[in-house]
Design an enzyme around this catalytic site. Structure first.
Site, PDB file in Angstrom:
ATOM      1  N   CYS A 185       0.474  -1.384   0.234  1.00 26.05           N
ATOM      2  CA  CYS A 185      -0.614   0.449   0.375  1.00 26.05           C
ATOM      3  C   CYS A 185       0.435   1.065  -0.219  1.00 26.05           C
ATOM      4  O   CYS A 185       0.962   2.239  -0.854  1.00 26.05           O
ATOM      5  CB  CYS A 185      -1.304   0.504   1.173  1.00 26.05           C
ATOM      6  SG  CYS A 185      -2.847   1.096   1.277  1.00 26.05           S
TER       7      CYS A 185
ATOM      8  N   GLU B  25      -2.249  -9.237   3.079  1.00 28.99           N
ATOM      9  CA  GLU B  25      -2.235  -9.817   4.415  1.00 28.99           C
ATOM     10  C   GLU B  25      -3.089  -9.917   5.194  1.00 28.99           C
ATOM     11  O   GLU B  25      -3.503 -11.198   6.312  1.00 28.99           O
ATOM     12  CB  GLU B  25      -0.504  -8.686   5.176  1.00 28.99           C
ATOM     13  CG  GLU B  25      -1.414  -7.771   5.733  1.00 28.99           C
ATOM     14  CD  GLU B  25      -1.061  -6.540   4.460  1.00 28.99           C
ATOM     15  OE1 GLU B  25      -0.694  -6.474   3.982  1.00 28.99           O
ATOM     16  OE2 GLU B  25      -1.589  -5.271   5.283  1.00 28.99           O
TER      17      GLU B  25
ATOM     18  N   HIS C 263      -3.753  -4.897   0.196  1.00 27.24           N
ATOM     19  CA  HIS C 263      -3.371  -5.039   1.422  1.00 27.24           C
ATOM     20  C   HIS C 263      -3.110  -7.413   1.820  1.00 27.24           C
ATOM     21  O   HIS C 263      -4.123  -7.427   2.126  1.00 27.24           O
ATOM     22  CB  HIS C 263      -3.978  -4.752   2.445  1.00 27.24           C
ATOM     23  CG  HIS C 263      -3.681  -3.828   2.934  1.00 27.24           C
ATOM     24  ND1 HIS C 263      -2.608  -3.042   3.487  1.00 27.24           N
ATOM     25  CD2 HIS C 263      -4.291  -2.385   2.050  1.00 27.24           C
ATOM     26  CE1 HIS C 263      -2.399  -1.544   3.750  1.00 27.24           C
ATOM     27  NE2 HIS C 263      -3.481  -1.394   2.810  1.00 27.24           N
TER      28      HIS C 263
HETATM   29  N1  GLN Z   1      -1.346   6.547   2.731  1.00 22.02           N
HETATM   30  C1  GLN Z   1      -1.570   5.795   1.929  1.00 22.02           C
HETATM   31  C2  GLN Z   1      -3.363   6.409   1.300  1.00 22.02           C
HETATM   32  O1  GLN Z   1      -4.224   6.630   1.791  1.00 22.02           O
HETATM   33  C3  GLN Z   1      -1.904   4.448   1.599  1.00 22.02           C
HETATM   34  C4  GLN Z   1      -2.378   4.033   2.630  1.00 22.02           C
HETATM   35  C5  GLN Z   1      -2.118   3.150   3.628  1.00 22.02           C
HETATM   36  O2  GLN Z   1      -0.511   2.749   3.659  1.00 22.02           O
HETATM   37  N2  GLN Z   1      -3.157   1.507   4.012  1.00 22.02           N
HETATM   38  O3  GLN Z   1      -3.596   5.658  -0.099  1.00 22.02           O
END
Ligand code: GLN
Length: 555
Positions: free
Chosen positions: A382, A510, A508
């Site tokens: 992410c 995970e 994600h």
């Molecule tokens: N801050 C980034 C976004 O909002 C990544 C978010 C995250 O890693 N869950 O897109």
């Protein structure tokens, strides 16, 4: 007809109540019963989404996009189920509903009170999950400890549920901590006795107690807990410290917990079949190798901040006949002392997890650059994916002042920027791009080798994305976007061809990794780290280890 098991905690929170709860579920599952679980969080937040992981641990995202307490992840992993957002109930959620009803006039003429209106709403939510899941048994865990003011309406709802659902359909489990004194090595049951008294004071008599202690209860504290709990000796169990949390269901069942609960529910005691669970547990324990992974983030001090990542790494490692030793590295250090980045040389793999905000970001970018230049296996998740794009734009595409508009509102090259649909969003709660959505995987890529399918459903939680205006430049300089949304406008996976393993995902993975069913991205990352460590020239993937993983994406 659903039965309920209510789990309360005593003495301290964060002692592993969620694991005990999930383990009881597993014990029933291996006897052929269907189970699901609900977590109650008595705080005022409507959901966990706006909370700092440093204070409350990771925010877990379920299939439908609910931003939930990390215990829901424990339930999904232990029970191999998908929960819905309705499985996490908070005070904020309950009160919001009741107050909205009051404003609508649903209670016209009445004085709206905690009992019965709040407790009714709590019971309605519990039964709603029972109705929708239609499982044999639902576990309901209340966060915090007995004695917390915030928990009282929920405990009262449990008390009423016993009256309404009947004694034979409700079981109360209490999980107190039993500390061991350093000086005398003695196990002390007094705090547990007090928490049981407190439980009874509010009308809850436990049916069984699972003492959480470093080691199995000695006979003396065991007897005292039974005596003060007014329960049989056989209704007292211990959840001791273990090497691997997935052993807990086996340990509790060996003490007779499964038989006890079945008898209590009047369910014919079916024989448990532990064979496949035991195989999973053994895969974690009997590892031939070990890989050393550096997770470069900013919540390095509290391991609960990234439980799902830890578990996904361990699960991927188990599938690669390996153990994993994980070091959490606070990347602010790399900003203050640039030479300290060399510490990463001793790791077999480098992971940059999700995150928000500017602190420690340049350190994360430095870690990604190090992994890329030194050919060390890298996995970006992410925020880690977005920062890998920024690193590549700056150092390979010569777009020096590249950044995300999250970190700098007006950079020369906004290679990562706000999702267009977010422009109108001002509320922070529950408004990110959330939950599972389809990712199309391109043929002849590392991503395809890992996933083995061309469509995967992965869980998201973000507000920013790769700016489409820069995609062609990034591709022209060698970056491969091997996964996108079906309309190909949104980048989901990136990889580098001439690197041992350089892989990052906007989603994600995970959150979908489960014991015995490793997520392909994590399995691939661990396998690459291991292969490189063993001196193999290229990464080899064991299709068998991935076979189970594939099936979960085929919806
Ligand atoms: N801050 C980034 C976004 O909002 C990544 C978010 C995250 O890693 N869950 O897109």
């Amino acid at each position: 007809m659903t039965r309920y098991i209510f789990v309360t905690g005593g003495v301290l929170s964060s002692v592993g109540k969620g694991t005990v709860c999930a383990s009881i579920g597993k014990i029933l599952q291996v006897r052929g019963f269907t189970v699901s679980a609900i977590k109650i969080d008595p705080y005022l937040n409507v959901d966990a989404g706006t909370m700092n992981p440093y204070m409350h641990g990771e925010v877990y995202v379920c299939e439908d996009g609910g931003e939930m307490d990390l215990d829901l992840g424990t339930y999904e992993r232990f029970l191999n189920i998908n929960v819905s957002r309705e499985a996490n109930i908070t005070t904020g959620l309950v009160y919001r509903e009741v107050i909205e009803k009051e404003r609508r006039g649903d209670y016209l003429g009445k004085c709206v009170q905690i009992i019965p209106h709040i407790t009714d709403e709590i019971k309605r939510r519990l039964r709603n999950v029972a109705e929708k899941t239609k499982v044999d048994v639902i576990l309901v865990e209340c966060g915090g400890t007995i004695g917390d003011i915030e928990g009282l309406p929920f405990y009262e709802a449990f008390r009423q549920m016993r009256l309404e659902e009947g004694m034979q359909n409700t079981v109360f489990v209490h999980v107190p901590l039993v500390p061991i004194l350093d000086a005398t090595k003695e196990q002390k049951s007094k705090p547990a006795q007090h928490s049981i008294q407190e439980l009874r004071r509010i009308g809850l008599q436990p049916d069984l107690i699972v003492a959480r202690s470093r080691k199995m209860l000695d006979p003396d504290p065991h007897d005292k807990i039974a005596l003060f709990g007014s329960i049989d000796r056989k209704a007292v169990f211990t959840s001791p410290n273990v090497r691997n949390i997935y052993e807990i269901p086996l340990i509790l069942d060996k003490q007779g917990l499964g038989d006890f609960v079945c008898r209590r529910f009047g369910l014919s005691n079916r024989k448990p079949d532990w064979s496949s669970w035991r195989q999973i547990v053994n895969s974690y324990i009997n590892a031939e190798h070990e890989v050393k992974i550096a997770v470069c983030g900013k919540y390095a001090m509290l391991s609960d901040s990234y439980v799902s990542i830890n578990e996904a790494l361990r699960c991927g490692a188990a599938a690669a006949s390996s153990r994993v030793s994980i070091d959490w590295i606070e990347t602010e250090v790399f900003e203050k002392e640039p030479n300290s980045i060399e510490a990463l040389a001793e790791y077999d793999g480098i992971l940059v997890p999700g995150g928000f905000g500017v602190r420690a970001t340049e350190g994360k970018i430095a870690a990604i650059r190090y992994a890329r230049e030194k050919n060390i296996p890298f996995l970006g998740i992410c925020f880690g994916f977005q920062l890998a794009v920024i690193e590549y734009a700056r150092n390979i595409c010569s777009l020096e002042n590249s950044n995300s508009t999250e970190l700098n509102p007006n950079p020369q090259h906004p290679v990562v920027f706000l999702l267009p649909e977010q422009n109108k969003v001002s509320y922070k709660g529950g408004t990110m791009r959330l939950g599972a959505s389809p990712v199309v995987i391109k043929a002849d890529t590392l991503a395809y080798r890992l996933y083995g399918v061309n469509l995967a459903y992965e869980r998201h939680r973000h507000r920013y994305e790769v700016n489409p205006a820069y995609i062609q430049t990034l591709i022209d300089h060698g970056l491969i976007f091997s996964g996108t949304t079906p309309d190909e406008t949104r980048m989901e996976i990136l990889e580098l061809p001439n690197h041992y393993f350089f892989f990052a995902t906007q989603f994600h993975p995970e959150f979908k990794s489960r014991p015995g069913r490793p997520d392909p991205a994590y399995y691939g990352f661990i396998k690459a780290s291991l292969d490189k460590k063993l001196g193999n020239t290229t990464l080899t993937l064991d299709r068998e280890a991935l076979y189970e993983a594939e099936s979960k994406y085929l919806r």
